[in-house]
Design an enzyme around this catalytic site. Structure first.
Site, short mmCIF file in Angstrom:
data_model
loop_
_atom_site.label_atom_id
_atom_site.label_comp_id
_atom_site.label_asym_id
_atom_site.label_seq_id
_atom_site.Cartn_x
_atom_site.Cartn_y
_atom_site.Cartn_z
N GLY A 28 40.09 64.82 32.86
CA GLY A 28 39.79 66.27 32.66
C GLY A 28 40.18 67.01 33.72
O GLY A 28 40.75 66.35 34.90
N ASP A 80 32.95 61.53 36.94
CA ASP A 80 33.73 62.20 35.42
C ASP A 80 32.94 63.42 35.28
O ASP A 80 31.94 63.47 35.66
CB ASP A 80 33.35 61.16 34.27
N ASP A 83 31.57 68.14 29.12
CA ASP A 83 31.75 69.16 28.48
C ASP A 83 30.39 70.06 28.37
O ASP A 83 30.40 71.41 28.37
CB ASP A 83 32.20 68.93 27.08
N GLY A 96 38.65 65.94 26.28
CA GLY A 96 39.86 65.71 26.51
C GLY A 96 40.47 64.72 25.80
O GLY A 96 41.55 63.97 25.78
N GLU A 102 36.30 56.25 28.62
CA GLU A 102 35.15 56.80 29.55
C GLU A 102 33.56 56.31 29.49
O GLU A 102 33.06 55.83 30.36
CB GLU A 102 34.87 58.55 29.22
#
Ligand code: 5RP
Length: 221
Positions: A28, A80, A83, A96, A102
């Site tokens: 991202g 990481d 959203d 993404g 992930e």
């Protein structure tokens, strides 16, 4: 601070978690800034495991060694974005499209450090549609299963994940108990991964705001 300045600040703040060994790196725009910051101190770590091909390419472009997850015994830390994130450090991820890798890298890592600008913190998850990665032949079936659960699934147009699968963005899902919904969605045949990250929440949230970066640890229920 603009949103981009907040992302840069939080990316910089995350460097203190990248002290040694091989680290996990998500994907991202916020993570891109983290990768760029990492390049300034790349001698400190042995390298990284990337959660997307895009991140792997960016790491390599900075001369940072990219490891296959299977070649690594342990990951001390995974950095990481998200959203959406709550104060319990539950997240929606996958905007993404990299949610499956992930979730795998997050599962292996001892510590999950989530890096976000202030716009991502929400009282309850669910305004952002929950992405689900789906095996192509199961697209219609999974769509019907999501409808039964009160969501409106929308196929992400012209998109294939790094694993060759599709994404359904599921709008309007009620997420009062994120760990329970995450587990329930995992039981749908053909659904590879759902974008609720609650059974393995983040351990630390670095949240950038106009006044700087705050460190938040989970308020467990
Ligand atoms: C990708 C993700 C990202 O972490 C999420 O979309 C946040 O991205 P950005 O930092 O660009 O807002 O889950 O699958």
């Amino acid at each position: 601070m603009t949103q981009d300045e907040q992302k840069r600040a939080v990316a910089q703040a995350a460097l203190k978690y990248a002290q040694e060994g091989v680290i996990g790196v998500g994907s991202g725009s916020t993570v891109n800034m983290f990768i760029d910051a990492l390049a300034t101190m790349k001698g400190r770590i042995d390298g990284a495991v990337a959660a997307s091909e895009t991140s792997a390419e960016r790491l390599r472009s900075h001369g940072i060694r990219v490891y296959d997850l299977n070649a690594v015994n342990e990951l001390l830390v995974y950095v990481d974005g998200a959203d959406e994130v709550t104060e319990h450090l539950y997240m929606i991820k996958g905007g993404g499209g990299a949610l499956t890798r992930e979730k795998i890298v997050a599962a292996v890592a001892k510590k999950f450090v989530c890096i976000c600008d202030a716009s991502k913190l929400v009282p309850v998850l669910g305004k952002f549609p929950v992405p689900v990665e789906v095996i192509p032949m199961a697209r219609s079936y999974v769509g019907r299963e999501m409808l039964k659960r009160g969501a409106q699934p929308v196929l992400r147009e012209n998109y294939k994940t790094d694993n060759g699968n599709l994404i359904l963005d599921c709008h309007g899902l009620t997420l009062l108990d994120p760990p329970a919904m995450e587990a329930e969605l995992d039981n749908i045949a053909g659904l590879v991964t759902n974008g609720i990250f609650a059974r393995r929440p983040a351990d630390v949230l670095l949240l950038a705001g106009p006044a700087g970066v705050r460190t938040i640890t989970a308020k467990r229920l």
